[in-house]
Design a protein around this motif. Structure first.
Motif, short mmCIF file in Angstrom:
data_model
loop_
_atom_site.label_atom_id
_atom_site.label_comp_id
_atom_site.label_asym_id
_atom_site.label_seq_id
_atom_site.Cartn_x
_atom_site.Cartn_y
_atom_site.Cartn_z
N TRP A 44 13.77 -30.09 39.69
CA TRP A 44 14.02 -29.21 40.83
C TRP A 44 13.99 -27.71 40.55
O TRP A 44 13.84 -26.93 41.48
CB TRP A 44 15.38 -29.56 41.44
N LYS A 45 14.16 -27.31 39.32
CA LYS A 45 14.34 -25.88 39.03
C LYS A 45 13.17 -25.03 39.49
O LYS A 45 13.36 -23.97 40.10
CB LYS A 45 14.64 -25.66 37.57
N THR B 226 22.77 -32.65 47.84
CA THR B 226 23.76 -31.59 47.75
C THR B 226 24.29 -31.42 46.33
O THR B 226 24.35 -30.30 45.81
CB THR B 226 24.94 -31.88 48.71
N LYS B 227 24.66 -32.52 45.69
CA LYS B 227 25.21 -32.44 44.34
C LYS B 227 24.19 -31.93 43.34
O LYS B 227 24.52 -31.13 42.46
CB LYS B 227 25.72 -33.82 43.89
N MET B 228 22.95 -32.38 43.46
CA MET B 228 21.91 -31.95 42.53
C MET B 228 21.60 -30.47 42.71
O MET B 228 21.43 -29.74 41.73
CB MET B 228 20.64 -32.79 42.71
N ALA C 154 23.64 -28.16 43.83
CA ALA C 154 24.78 -27.43 43.30
C ALA C 154 24.72 -27.38 41.77
O ALA C 154 24.96 -26.33 41.15
CB ALA C 154 26.08 -28.06 43.76
N LYS C 155 24.38 -28.49 41.14
CA LYS C 155 24.28 -28.55 39.68
C LYS C 155 23.17 -27.64 39.17
O LYS C 155 23.37 -26.88 38.22
CB LYS C 155 24.04 -29.98 39.21
N GLU C 156 21.99 -27.72 39.78
CA GLU C 156 20.86 -26.90 39.34
C GLU C 156 21.14 -25.42 39.52
O GLU C 156 20.83 -24.61 38.64
CB GLU C 156 19.58 -27.30 40.09
N GLN D 149 24.09 -24.03 39.55
CA GLN D 149 25.12 -23.68 38.57
C GLN D 149 24.48 -23.46 37.19
O GLN D 149 24.80 -22.49 36.50
CB GLN D 149 26.17 -24.78 38.50
N ASP D 150 23.54 -24.34 36.81
CA ASP D 150 22.83 -24.19 35.53
C ASP D 150 22.05 -22.88 35.50
O ASP D 150 22.08 -22.15 34.51
CB ASP D 150 21.86 -25.35 35.31
N ARG E 134 24.98 -15.59 42.43
CA ARG E 134 25.72 -16.23 43.52
C ARG E 134 26.64 -15.19 44.13
O ARG E 134 27.42 -14.56 43.42
CB ARG E 134 26.52 -17.39 42.93
#
Length: 100
Positions: free
Chosen positions: A8-9, A36-38, A40-42, A44-45, A54
């Motif tokens: 996704w990045k 949503t979770k993915m 948020a994780k990407e 955040q990374d 952000r």
């Protein structure tokens, strides 16, 4: 390469390059198929690696907005070149299929 690895990045970065900044829900709508979770994780990374910033807006409910950092913007020519290569590759494959 590890910083940019994953499904996704590149899609998230490309979307943020097209638009100056996007709210979380707007990114969720733009990046087709991501959950949503993915997302948020990407994000955040990428924030940890200083590619994305952000910003929490003073709204009710709270709105979070994401944009590329100056360092993240340096990826623009690299991603543009990968897109160009991908388009040329796709065209060459389609051309070969028509010849068969």
């Amino acid at each position: 390469m590890e910083i940019l690895s994953g499904k996704w990045k590149f899609h998230i970065l490309g979307t943020l390059m097209e638009r100056d900044h996007l709210r979380f829900m707007d990114l969720l709508r733009e990046v087709d198929g991501i959950g949503t979770k993915m997302l948020a994780k990407e994000l955040q990374d990428m924030e940890m690696n200083q590619l994305v910033s952000r910003t929490i807006l003073d709204t009710r409910p709270v709105t979070v907005q994401y944009s590329l950092t100056e360092f993240g913007k340096t990826l623009n020519p690299i991603i543009d070149e990968i897109i160009r290569w991908g388009n040329e590759y796709r065209s060459s494959i389609v051309g070969k299929e028509k010849q068969v």
